[in-house]
Design a protein around this motif. Sequence first.
Motif, PDB file in Angstrom:
ATOM      1  N   THR A  74       0.985   6.724  -1.026  1.00  0.00           N
ATOM      2  CA  THR A  74       2.422   6.494  -0.831  1.00  0.00           C
ATOM      3  C   THR A  74       3.196   7.752  -0.477  1.00  0.00           C
ATOM      4  O   THR A  74       4.379   7.670  -0.142  1.00  0.00           O
ATOM      5  CB  THR A  74       3.052   5.904  -2.106  1.00  0.00           C
ATOM      6  N   THR A 106       5.990   0.563  -3.684  1.00  0.00           N
ATOM      7  CA  THR A 106       5.051   1.214  -2.754  1.00  0.00           C
ATOM      8  C   THR A 106       5.670   1.421  -1.378  1.00  0.00           C
ATOM      9  O   THR A 106       5.636   2.523  -0.826  1.00  0.00           O
ATOM     10  CB  THR A 106       3.773   0.371  -2.632  1.00  0.00           C
ATOM     11  N   VAL A 110       6.688   5.075   0.561  1.00  0.00           N
ATOM     12  CA  VAL A 110       6.166   5.440   1.892  1.00  0.00           C
ATOM     13  C   VAL A 110       7.316   5.783   2.826  1.00  0.00           C
ATOM     14  O   VAL A 110       7.289   6.799   3.530  1.00  0.00           O
ATOM     15  CB  VAL A 110       5.304   4.298   2.470  1.00  0.00           C
TER      16      VAL A 110
END
Length: 215
Positions: A74, A106, A110
């Motif tokens: 991530t 998640t 990112v």
Amino acid sequence: MPRGPDVTSELEIKRSRFITWLRRVDDEAAARALLAEARDAYPDARHHCSAWVIAVPDAQPLWHSSDDGEPSGTAGRPMLDVLVGSGLTDVAVVVVRYFGGTLLGTGGLVRAYSDAVASALALAPRVRLVPSALWTVLLPHAEAGRVESELRARGVVVHDVAYVAEGVRLTVADNDREGLGALVASLTRGAAVLEPAGRTVSEVPEFLGPGDDEG
């Protein structure tokens, strides 16, 4: 003394702070030094995530990424993907995160780490590496200053000026052998000639104009 990053930027996302340090580096030791400096500067931060891309002669670039405690994949990998996508090499980045109390998930992590690196890259000056042939020309002391000035005025890159017993030896970079030879002949009335002296790589600044893709 730590010299700090070449470029720094900061984002705040759902009360989490993402502080990005970006630096041009020549090797992995320099990249790790940037990471160590960021840890020293922000010792109380929960995460110091890192990524770098370093050119290796006649081999694939050296790639590195670290999530530093964030969920796997991530942080470091998205950061590396942004660096690779930019087309840049010899660059290291560290993103320091202060957790703000709200989980990003998640996908949110990112995006946050990717955006953090992209924001720093948008501020970074860039250069293009241009391979060039090197040439030397030997000139009398009385003529060297004038010829050097004329060459520079015409955009010829002068790499070195050496004073030797026979006169002054200029080392210049140019890929147009015939054009450069004709110019030197014209400036010296045919008295000086070019001698090959290998190759080099010159750095040419790049400027992103309106509408240019930053990668």
